[in-house]
Design an enzyme around this catalytic site. Sequence first.
Site, PDB file in Angstrom:
ATOM      1  N   GLY A 196      51.222   7.420  38.782  1.00  0.00           N
ATOM      2  CA  GLY A 196      50.457   6.552  37.907  1.00  0.00           C
ATOM      3  C   GLY A 196      49.009   6.979  37.856  1.00  0.00           C
ATOM      4  N   TYR A 197      48.144   6.232  38.554  1.00  0.00           N
ATOM      5  CA  TYR A 197      46.702   6.489  38.566  1.00  0.00           C
ATOM      6  C   TYR A 197      46.139   6.509  37.147  1.00  0.00           C
ATOM      7  CZ  TYR A 197      47.120   7.831  43.479  1.00  0.00           C
ATOM      8  OH  TYR A 197      47.366   7.837  44.825  1.00  0.00           O
ATOM      9  N   HIS A 198      46.464   5.473  36.371  1.00  0.00           N
ATOM     10  CA  HIS A 198      45.927   5.392  35.019  1.00  0.00           C
ATOM     11  C   HIS A 198      46.075   3.977  34.466  1.00  0.00           C
ATOM     12  CE1 HIS A 198      50.232   6.196  34.203  1.00  0.00           C
ATOM     13  NE2 HIS A 198      50.040   5.417  33.141  1.00  0.00           N
ATOM     14  N   ALA A 199      45.438   3.770  33.336  1.00  0.00           N
ATOM     15  CA  ALA A 199      45.598   2.559  32.531  1.00  0.00           C
ATOM     16  C   ALA A 199      45.798   3.034  31.098  1.00  0.00           C
ATOM     17  CB  ALA A 199      44.363   1.665  32.641  1.00  0.00           C
ATOM     18  N   ARG A 240      47.303   1.102  37.163  1.00  0.00           N
ATOM     19  CA  ARG A 240      48.547   0.985  37.911  1.00  0.00           C
ATOM     20  C   ARG A 240      48.806   2.237  38.727  1.00  0.00           C
ATOM     21  NH1 ARG A 240      50.751   1.083  32.684  1.00  0.00           N
ATOM     22  NH2 ARG A 240      48.899  -0.159  32.391  1.00  0.00           N
TER      23      ARG A 240
END
Length: 137
Positions: A47-50, A95
Amino acid sequence: MEVIKYRFQQHGDERGQLVALEEMRDIPFEIKRVYYMYDTVDGVRRGYHAHRCLEQILIPIHGTCKIHLDNGSETAEVLLDKPYEGLYIANNMWREMYDFSEDAVLMVLASEYYDENDYIRDYDKFLAFVKEENKDK
């Protein structure tokens, strides 16, 4: 922070279980993309993003995993461990998926087609996006 989980209707008997999902009924948006993750290496976080626009429902089809949610001011850790429950993630939510069981299969239903321009992959840019979005409210 409000964590939104959808509990899907299960249909079953001695033959097994079935869950049917319909957009705009069981899922609160039109489904434009479906993908899933599996064979996730132990200890890896994903993830490590929006997203700027995209909404998602995450469903643990098999096994378990945890989701770290961050709305820019609060965080939550959510365990996904039931194949008849889905976690709703709004566009303005950072997330990270982690702690996958060895047998985990995580399915994602998305409201938009893949668009790299919709991703916010830098946490500081995400915070600026959320601040700007909340300014208008």
